[in-house]
Scaffold this motif. Structure first.
Motif, PDB file in Angstrom:
ATOM      1  N   TYR A 136      20.223 -11.634   4.512  1.00 12.19           N
ATOM      2  CA  TYR A 136      20.065  -9.784   4.509  1.00 12.19           C
ATOM      3  C   TYR A 136      19.253  -8.939   5.717  1.00 12.19           C
ATOM      4  O   TYR A 136      19.722  -7.574   5.295  1.00 12.19           O
ATOM      5  CB  TYR A 136      19.929  -9.902   3.381  1.00 12.19           C
ATOM      6  CG  TYR A 136      19.975 -10.855   1.914  1.00 12.19           C
ATOM      7  CD1 TYR A 136      21.074 -10.649   1.141  1.00 12.19           C
ATOM      8  CD2 TYR A 136      19.962 -12.433   1.440  1.00 12.19           C
ATOM      9  CE1 TYR A 136      21.792 -10.380   0.141  1.00 12.19           C
ATOM     10  CE2 TYR A 136      20.257 -12.872   0.353  1.00 12.19           C
ATOM     11  CZ  TYR A 136      21.251 -12.124  -0.467  1.00 12.19           C
ATOM     12  OH  TYR A 136      21.563 -12.425  -0.863  1.00 12.19           O
ATOM     13  N   GLN A 137      20.377  -9.438   6.542  1.00  8.65           N
ATOM     14  CA  GLN A 137      19.661  -8.586   7.585  1.00  8.65           C
ATOM     15  C   GLN A 137      17.659  -7.923   7.943  1.00  8.65           C
ATOM     16  O   GLN A 137      17.906  -6.612   8.069  1.00  8.65           O
ATOM     17  CB  GLN A 137      20.542  -7.443   7.755  1.00  8.65           C
ATOM     18  CG  GLN A 137      21.723  -7.762   8.684  1.00  8.65           C
ATOM     19  CD  GLN A 137      21.306  -9.169  10.019  1.00  8.65           C
ATOM     20  OE1 GLN A 137      20.828  -8.285  11.395  1.00  8.65           O
ATOM     21  NE2 GLN A 137      21.288 -10.104  10.718  1.00  8.65           N
ATOM     22  N   VAL A 138      16.457  -9.109   6.955  1.00  8.28           N
ATOM     23  CA  VAL A 138      15.621  -7.726   6.786  1.00  8.28           C
ATOM     24  C   VAL A 138      14.963  -9.053   7.609  1.00  8.28           C
ATOM     25  O   VAL A 138      14.717  -9.803   8.444  1.00  8.28           O
ATOM     26  CB  VAL A 138      14.855  -7.885   5.212  1.00  8.28           C
ATOM     27  CG1 VAL A 138      15.865  -7.266   4.713  1.00  8.28           C
ATOM     28  CG2 VAL A 138      15.312 -10.080   4.864  1.00  8.28           C
ATOM     29  N   GLU A 139      13.006  -8.237   7.962  1.00  5.17           N
ATOM     30  CA  GLU A 139      12.409  -8.833   8.617  1.00  5.17           C
ATOM     31  C   GLU A 139      11.919  -9.585   7.862  1.00  5.17           C
ATOM     32  O   GLU A 139      11.736 -10.155   6.869  1.00  5.17           O
ATOM     33  CB  GLU A 139      11.052  -7.723   9.072  1.00  5.17           C
ATOM     34  CG  GLU A 139      12.304  -6.786  10.167  1.00  5.17           C
ATOM     35  CD  GLU A 139      10.978  -5.889  11.164  1.00  5.17           C
ATOM     36  OE1 GLU A 139       9.475  -6.150  10.705  1.00  5.17           O
ATOM     37  OE2 GLU A 139      11.629  -4.234  11.367  1.00  5.17           O
ATOM     38  N   VAL A 140      10.771 -10.246   8.841  1.00  7.78           N
ATOM     39  CA  VAL A 140       9.975 -11.734   7.527  1.00  7.78           C
ATOM     40  C   VAL A 140       8.484 -11.386   8.099  1.00  7.78           C
ATOM     41  O   VAL A 140       8.048 -10.576   8.911  1.00  7.78           O
ATOM     42  CB  VAL A 140      10.658 -12.772   8.834  1.00  7.78           C
ATOM     43  CG1 VAL A 140       9.801 -13.799   8.264  1.00  7.78           C
ATOM     44  CG2 VAL A 140      11.866 -12.864   8.630  1.00  7.78           C
ATOM     45  N   ASP A 141       7.685 -11.518   6.725  1.00  4.07           N
ATOM     46  CA  ASP A 141       6.396 -11.470   7.248  1.00  4.07           C
ATOM     47  C   ASP A 141       5.461 -13.046   6.361  1.00  4.07           C
ATOM     48  O   ASP A 141       6.374 -13.050   5.233  1.00  4.07           O
ATOM     49  CB  ASP A 141       6.480 -10.158   6.505  1.00  4.07           C
ATOM     50  CG  ASP A 141       4.314  -9.835   6.224  1.00  4.07           C
ATOM     51  OD1 ASP A 141       3.458 -10.697   6.648  1.00  4.07           O
ATOM     52  OD2 ASP A 141       3.671  -8.882   6.407  1.00  4.07           O
ATOM     53  N   ILE A 142       5.311 -13.132   7.102  1.00  7.07           N
ATOM     54  CA  ILE A 142       4.689 -14.572   6.950  1.00  7.07           C
ATOM     55  C   ILE A 142       3.173 -14.429   6.805  1.00  7.07           C
ATOM     56  O   ILE A 142       2.610 -13.961   7.409  1.00  7.07           O
ATOM     57  CB  ILE A 142       4.744 -15.350   7.699  1.00  7.07           C
ATOM     58  CG1 ILE A 142       5.663 -15.202   7.908  1.00  7.07           C
ATOM     59  CG2 ILE A 142       3.320 -17.045   7.508  1.00  7.07           C
ATOM     60  CD1 ILE A 142       7.065 -16.519   6.681  1.00  7.07           C
ATOM     61  N   HIS A 143       2.359 -14.814   5.000  1.00  7.67           N
ATOM     62  CA  HIS A 143       1.325 -15.012   4.883  1.00  7.67           C
ATOM     63  C   HIS A 143       0.211 -16.309   5.292  1.00  7.67           C
ATOM     64  O   HIS A 143       0.924 -17.107   5.162  1.00  7.67           O
ATOM     65  CB  HIS A 143       0.916 -15.401   3.518  1.00  7.67           C
ATOM     66  CG  HIS A 143       0.746 -13.812   2.856  1.00  7.67           C
ATOM     67  ND1 HIS A 143       1.084 -12.486   2.754  1.00  7.67           N
ATOM     68  CD2 HIS A 143      -0.677 -13.790   1.616  1.00  7.67           C
ATOM     69  CE1 HIS A 143       0.709 -11.359   1.739  1.00  7.67           C
ATOM     70  NE2 HIS A 143      -0.660 -12.468   1.700  1.00  7.67           N
ATOM     71  N   LEU A 144      -0.339 -16.274   6.176  1.00  8.18           N
ATOM     72  CA  LEU A 144      -0.779 -17.802   6.794  1.00  8.18           C
ATOM     73  C   LEU A 144      -2.628 -17.247   6.681  1.00  8.18           C
ATOM     74  O   LEU A 144      -3.447 -16.933   7.048  1.00  8.18           O
ATOM     75  CB  LEU A 144      -0.529 -17.583   8.412  1.00  8.18           C
ATOM     76  CG  LEU A 144      -0.501 -19.072   8.802  1.00  8.18           C
ATOM     77  CD1 LEU A 144       0.139 -19.872   8.054  1.00  8.18           C
ATOM     78  CD2 LEU A 144       0.014 -18.922  10.169  1.00  8.18           C
TER      79      LEU A 144
END
Length: 402
Positions: A201-209
């Motif tokens: 979907y050509q979106v960014e990623v944000d990971i809760h860590l």
């Protein structure tokens, strides 16, 4: 429009000329000049970039509702279940709570928001729809990015992936992930799904860590691996990640260097922990770092009041900052640090002493606030604020403009 008698980042009094959505010029204040009908009275206040909250859960807010005792159990899963049990139990419609929270944030000076919208088999797209409606309602007051977020994990409950994908089809800007090892216990599959959806979907990623120590480092290395392999430099953010500095100095340095190489951003909520990576080392290496409030007096925590100036104070405090240049660094992170995460063309904070965001050519997203110096503004957190978004006054005196 001219902002008359304002002090950009605490400098001498100036008249700041706004043309369209940009700062066109900054010149010494002319006290003899007659103000125009569109001009803004700076009254000697500080002129700063407006705030950027790049880690907020609008979908779980209780702002505007009666205060309630904290009932959450320890740990991400226990807290999530507490939210799931309680979030519908209110006389106020969920969409109204979300919109009211965003309105309060804008009135206090935040015009850039990256908000989570929980998507799972319980709430389905209900929370996402509320956040989407608030984004549309305040589209002229703030830039809002929505992250579709699997707060309950991706693999634990069948059907989650389908809801995530539907939210992306409906316009989510970012795909989230959370604790690939601890929560889903299958980090490879978890991250393959997240990055696969991001690519599709050509979106960014944000990971809760939230994962501690070496476990957090392991998950981070899997994220680095995928970022490099998929060419997603500049499109990945790590949120929290407050255990990455607890393993060793050598590991910390290596991770910071790799974040800089791959242009991986970091979003902090200024936690009261000692294991996080050094804020100074991150920005000096060129890593984009933004700030957020996380929850807003929700079912996870009683903290959060929609005021990013308060959270800037917290960022300075938990880092042990006392010098003015370091406290101003916290202020730069809380304003332009987050802006550089949300929009790649925004100037990033280049290090201690850098004060971006209030110069000719910069976007006119600004906040006037009372204070002798930027440091005193962080300490005193005054209420005399005027908020400008895209060259237009959107709030004054902690109330939205008509």
């Amino acid at each position: 429009m001219i902002i008359r008698n304002a002090r950009p980042w605490g400098a001498d009094a100036a008249d700041v000329v706004i043309e369209g959505a940009r700062i066109a010029a900054i010149r010494p204040h002319d006290s003899a000049a007659a103000p125009g009908p569109q001009d803004v009275a700076g009254r000697g206040r500080l002129l700063l970039p407006s705030f950027s909250d790049v880690h907020v859960h609008l979908d779980s807010s209780r702002i505007g509702l009666p205060f309630r005792p904290h009932t959450g159990a320890p740990g991400v899963w226990g807290m999530m279940l507490n939210d799931r049990r309680n979030w519908r139990n209110t006389d106020v419609p969920h969409a109204a709570i979300v919109a009211g929270t965003l309105e309060r944030m804008i009135a206090r000076g935040t015009t850039r928001v990256r908000t989570y919208a929980q998507v799972d088999v319980d709430c389905r797209l209900e929370k996402f729809d509320s956040v989407l409606a608030a984004k549309e309602r305040f589209r002229d007051h703030a830039d809002v990015q929505i992250m579709t977020f699997p707060q309950a994990g991706i693999l634990r409950e069948a059907g989650t992936v389908e809801y995530l994908e539907e939210s992306l089809r409906q316009g989510a800007d970012v795909i989230g992930g959370i604790d690939p090892c601890q929560l889903d216990r299958d980090p490879v599959r978890h991250l393959d799904i997240v990055f696969g959806l991001a690519e599709r979907y050509q979106v960014e990623v944000d990971i809760h860590l939230h994962e501690p120590g070496e476990l957090g480092v392991f998950s981070t290395e899997l994220i680095l691996e995928r970022t490099r392999a998929l060419g997603m430099q500049g499109k990945v953010t790590l949120s929290h990640a407050y255990g990455l500095g607890s393993v060793s100095e050598a590991v910390s340095r290596r991770l910071i260097d790799e974040f800089a190489e791959l242009d991986i951003a970091m979003a902090t909520v200024a936690p009261s922990t000692t294991g996080h990576l050094s804020l100074v080392d991150l920005v000096e290496a060129g890593v984009r770092v933004g700030l957020g409030e996380d929850g807003q007096r929700d079912y996870w925590s009683p903290y959060g009041n929609c005021d990013m100036l308060d959270r800037t104070w917290q960022l300075a405090f938990v880092n042990g900052f006392r010098r003015d240049d370091l406290i101003e660094l916290a202020l730069a992170v809380g304003t332009m640090g987050g802006a550089s995460i949300m929009r790649g063309s925004s100037p990033r904070v280049a290090g201690v002493g850098d004060r971006p965001g209030v110069a000719p050519g910069d976007r006119a997203d600004l906040v006037l606030v009372d204070g002798e110096t930027p440091t005193s503004a962080v300490m005193d957190r005054g209420a005399d604020r005027t908020v400008i978004h895209d060259g237009r006054v959107v709030a004054d005196g902690l109330e939205l403009a008509a």
